[in-house]
Design an enzyme around this catalytic site. Sequence first.
Site, PDB file in Angstrom:
ATOM      1  N   ASP A   8       0.854  -1.186   0.000  1.00  0.00           N
ATOM      2  CA  ASP A   8       0.000   0.000   0.000  1.00  0.00           C
ATOM      3  C   ASP A   8       0.896   1.246   0.000  1.00  0.00           C
ATOM      4  O   ASP A   8       2.112   1.155  -0.195  1.00  0.00           O
ATOM      5  CB  ASP A   8      -1.012  -0.044   1.155  1.00  0.00           C
ATOM      6  CG  ASP A   8      -0.380   0.226   2.516  1.00  0.00           C
ATOM      7  OD1 ASP A   8       0.861   0.364   2.602  1.00  0.00           O
ATOM      8  OD2 ASP A   8      -1.143   0.305   3.507  1.00  0.00           O
ATOM      9  N   CYS A  65       2.845  -3.264   4.095  1.00  0.00           N
ATOM     10  CA  CYS A  65       1.987  -2.126   4.455  1.00  0.00           C
ATOM     11  C   CYS A  65       2.605  -1.488   5.691  1.00  0.00           C
ATOM     12  O   CYS A  65       3.800  -1.656   5.925  1.00  0.00           O
ATOM     13  CB  CYS A  65       0.533  -2.555   4.639  1.00  0.00           C
ATOM     14  SG  CYS A  65       0.185  -3.635   6.041  1.00  0.00           S
ATOM     15  N   THR A  67       2.129  -1.999   9.023  1.00  0.00           N
ATOM     16  CA  THR A  67       2.512  -3.005  10.020  1.00  0.00           C
ATOM     17  C   THR A  67       2.759  -4.374   9.403  1.00  0.00           C
ATOM     18  O   THR A  67       3.289  -5.257  10.085  1.00  0.00           O
ATOM     19  CB  THR A  67       1.387  -3.172  11.055  1.00  0.00           C
ATOM     20  OG1 THR A  67       0.197  -3.562  10.340  1.00  0.00           O
ATOM     21  CG2 THR A  67       1.145  -1.892  11.830  1.00  0.00           C
ATOM     22  N   HIS A  98       8.615 -24.984   8.264  1.00  0.00           N
ATOM     23  CA  HIS A  98       7.575 -25.748   8.970  1.00  0.00           C
ATOM     24  C   HIS A  98       6.167 -25.528   8.411  1.00  0.00           C
ATOM     25  O   HIS A  98       5.344 -26.432   8.469  1.00  0.00           O
ATOM     26  CB  HIS A  98       7.565 -25.379  10.460  1.00  0.00           C
ATOM     27  CG  HIS A  98       8.780 -25.867  11.186  1.00  0.00           C
ATOM     28  ND1 HIS A  98       8.926 -25.757  12.554  1.00  0.00           N
ATOM     29  CD2 HIS A  98       9.925 -26.464  10.732  1.00  0.00           C
ATOM     30  CE1 HIS A  98      10.094 -26.277  12.913  1.00  0.00           C
ATOM     31  NE2 HIS A  98      10.723 -26.697  11.835  1.00  0.00           N
ATOM     32  N   HIS A 133       5.664 -32.055   9.266  1.00  0.00           N
ATOM     33  CA  HIS A 133       4.980 -30.789   8.988  1.00  0.00           C
ATOM     34  C   HIS A 133       3.993 -30.914   7.827  1.00  0.00           C
ATOM     35  O   HIS A 133       3.100 -30.092   7.679  1.00  0.00           O
ATOM     36  CB  HIS A 133       6.002 -29.694   8.685  1.00  0.00           C
ATOM     37  CG  HIS A 133       7.008 -29.514   9.776  1.00  0.00           C
ATOM     38  ND1 HIS A 133       6.664 -29.038  11.022  1.00  0.00           N
ATOM     39  CD2 HIS A 133       8.332 -29.785   9.821  1.00  0.00           C
ATOM     40  CE1 HIS A 133       7.746 -29.008  11.795  1.00  0.00           C
ATOM     41  NE2 HIS A 133       8.769 -29.463  11.092  1.00  0.00           N
TER      42      HIS A 133
END
Length: 153
Positions: A8, A65, A67, A98, A133
């Site tokens: 963004d 973005c 955060t 994993h 996994h």
Amino acid sequence: MRIAVGCDHVGFLLKRAVVDHLKSRGHTVLDLGTDSGERTDYPLYGKAVAEAVASGACGLGVVLCGTGVGISIAANKVPGVRAVVCSEPYSALLSRRHNDTNVLAMGARVVGESLALMILDAFLAGEFEGGRHRARVDMLSALDRAREAGGEN
Ligand code: RB5
């Protein structure tokens, strides 16, 4: 590898550094924007990158973005995508090993450029280990399929 990148308006300067870094390491970049600081909406770019990965057009994606949170949530709405938001390299590496993550999200207001590129390198270096996994990642894929079918999960 072909890698999709999107952000963004908060992430666009970091995206430039990410694109340059990926190209310098020999990757082909599909840059899905945005390309300026003009206000826009992170779900658009999270979706675009996630669709490029889910379709197989790109092997991995990177989304940015403020955060990393909003754009990772958007990416994770696309079936087949396992996006991880990271602010340190260890989780980026282990998420590949994993969880077979295929989209890396970072926050331009959280990490500086140097740390972001270290995280990116750790993400790229990780390879899915399979083994114990595999069944867990298969369970994640089953959640995707159940949601697509509109059923209970
Ligand atoms: C935009 O102000 C900001 O909310 C966005 O970049 C992101 O941090 C959302 O998770």
